[in-house]
Scaffold this active site. Structure first.
Site, PDB file in Angstrom:
ATOM      1  N   GLY A   9       0.812  -1.204   0.000  1.00  0.00           N
ATOM      2  CA  GLY A   9       0.000   0.000   0.000  1.00  0.00           C
ATOM      3  C   GLY A   9       0.847   1.256   0.000  1.00  0.00           C
ATOM      4  O   GLY A   9       0.561   2.217   0.718  1.00  0.00           O
ATOM      5  N   SER A  11       1.454   3.484  -2.450  1.00  0.00           N
ATOM      6  CA  SER A  11       1.229   4.472  -3.501  1.00  0.00           C
ATOM      7  C   SER A  11       0.583   5.757  -2.998  1.00  0.00           C
ATOM      8  O   SER A  11       0.482   6.730  -3.744  1.00  0.00           O
ATOM      9  CB  SER A  11       0.375   3.877  -4.625  1.00  0.00           C
ATOM     10  OG  SER A  11      -0.917   3.527  -4.140  1.00  0.00           O
ATOM     11  N   TYR A 151     -13.257  -3.594  11.301  1.00  0.00           N
ATOM     12  CA  TYR A 151     -11.907  -3.048  11.172  1.00  0.00           C
ATOM     13  C   TYR A 151     -11.129  -3.196  12.472  1.00  0.00           C
ATOM     14  O   TYR A 151      -9.967  -3.620  12.472  1.00  0.00           O
ATOM     15  CB  TYR A 151     -12.007  -1.576  10.766  1.00  0.00           C
ATOM     16  CG  TYR A 151     -10.692  -0.919  10.440  1.00  0.00           C
ATOM     17  CD1 TYR A 151     -10.016  -1.226   9.264  1.00  0.00           C
ATOM     18  CD2 TYR A 151     -10.135   0.029  11.304  1.00  0.00           C
ATOM     19  CE1 TYR A 151      -8.817  -0.611   8.955  1.00  0.00           C
ATOM     20  CE2 TYR A 151      -8.937   0.648  10.996  1.00  0.00           C
ATOM     21  CZ  TYR A 151      -8.281   0.329   9.826  1.00  0.00           C
ATOM     22  OH  TYR A 151      -7.080   0.943   9.524  1.00  0.00           O
ATOM     23  N   ALA A 154     -10.056  -6.869  13.027  1.00  0.00           N
ATOM     24  CA  ALA A 154      -8.920  -7.270  12.198  1.00  0.00           C
ATOM     25  C   ALA A 154      -7.625  -6.655  12.697  1.00  0.00           C
ATOM     26  O   ALA A 154      -6.588  -7.336  12.805  1.00  0.00           O
ATOM     27  CB  ALA A 154      -9.172  -6.875  10.749  1.00  0.00           C
ATOM     28  N   LYS A 155      -7.665  -5.362  13.016  1.00  0.00           N
ATOM     29  CA  LYS A 155      -6.455  -4.677  13.451  1.00  0.00           C
ATOM     30  C   LYS A 155      -6.023  -5.131  14.849  1.00  0.00           C
ATOM     31  O   LYS A 155      -4.822  -5.180  15.154  1.00  0.00           O
ATOM     32  CB  LYS A 155      -6.680  -3.168  13.417  1.00  0.00           C
ATOM     33  CG  LYS A 155      -6.854  -2.597  12.008  1.00  0.00           C
ATOM     34  CD  LYS A 155      -5.616  -2.805  11.157  1.00  0.00           C
ATOM     35  CE  LYS A 155      -5.705  -2.094   9.827  1.00  0.00           C
ATOM     36  NZ  LYS A 155      -4.463  -2.215   9.018  1.00  0.00           N
TER      37      LYS A 155
END
Length: 242
Positions: A9, A11, A151, A154-155
């Site tokens: 990630g 970019s 979220y 998961a984190k």
């Protein structure tokens, strides 16, 4: 010997800032992008003239082959010394209101996506002295937030993953740590409603949101400088989680 890092990630947002700071340190950096080639090309342009080199690979957290990404990075850079698992997705909704398919998709992308790439990278990282894996989690994982059950789950799981992995690879000299950023203005956080933003700002002790560069400094510290730090969770959130 020039060191090589892989940043997922990379970019835009925090990832792009991590790439630029590592390259400025003389480290060769391969980074991934999923959709916007023009954004990846801008990061490459920003890195021109720096002591280190940069290259970009197209990669999807769940669809692409992590083994191939690691191999391609190692061939390009002559090995792999640091992995920064920054890529992720966000989708909000209260547990009783969110479509279960969407809820589990967040878990799959953020947790499984990071785990499968870490597993692919470990053998190559273990072959280099002083290598590291940095999981970019979130302060939400530590304090929770309404409408963020997927979220945050998961984190939060990343913390257990990183600490267990630290015990698996420590004897090889590889470190595994977690970075838990607070609220930063990025494309992902732009999806958060204004009312929630106001609440987060009020709860942040420094009374401002962080910048991508500030979070990147902490990521580079864990990946490169924190040579006696493993299994740690570094919170960089302006005091939001206090």
């Amino acid at each position: 010997m020039t060191r090589t890092a892989l940043v997922t990630g990379g970019s835009r947002g925090i990832g792009a800032a991590v790439v630029c700071q590592l390259v400025a340190r003389g480290i060769d950096v391969a980074f991934t992008y999923r959709g916007a080639l023009d954004a990846a090309e801008k990061v490459l342009a920003d890195c021109e003239g720096a002591p280190g080199r940069a290259t970009a690979f197209h990669y999807d957290l769940l669809e692409s082959d992590p083994q191939e990404l690691v191999r391609s990075t190692a061939v390009w850079g002559g090995g792999l010394d640091a992995l920064v698992l920054n890529a992720g997705v966000w989708a909000g909704g209260r547990l009783t209101e969110m479509d279960p398919v969407d809820w589990w998709a967040v878990i799959e992308a953020n947790l499984r996506g990071a785990g499968r790439l870490a597993a692919a990278a470990v053998p190559i990282l273990n072959a280099r002295e002083g290598s590291s894996i940095t999981f970019v989690s979130s302060a939400v994982a530590l304090i929770g937030f309404p409408g963020d059950t997927a979220y945050a789950s998961a984190k939060s799981a990343m913390v257990g993953l990183a600490r267990s992995l630290a015990k698996e690879v420590g004897r090889e000299g590889t470190r595994a740590n977690v970075l838990a950023p607070g609220f930063v203005e990025t494309d992902m956080t732009a999806q958060i409603p204004d009312r929630s933003r106001a609440g987060i700002l009020h709860a942040t002790q420094l009374r401002r949101f962080g910048t991508a560069d500030e979070i990147a400094q902490a990521a580079v510290f864990l990946a490169i400088d924190a040579t006696y730090c493993t299994g740690a969770v570094l919170t960089v959130d302006g005091g939001w989680s206090l």
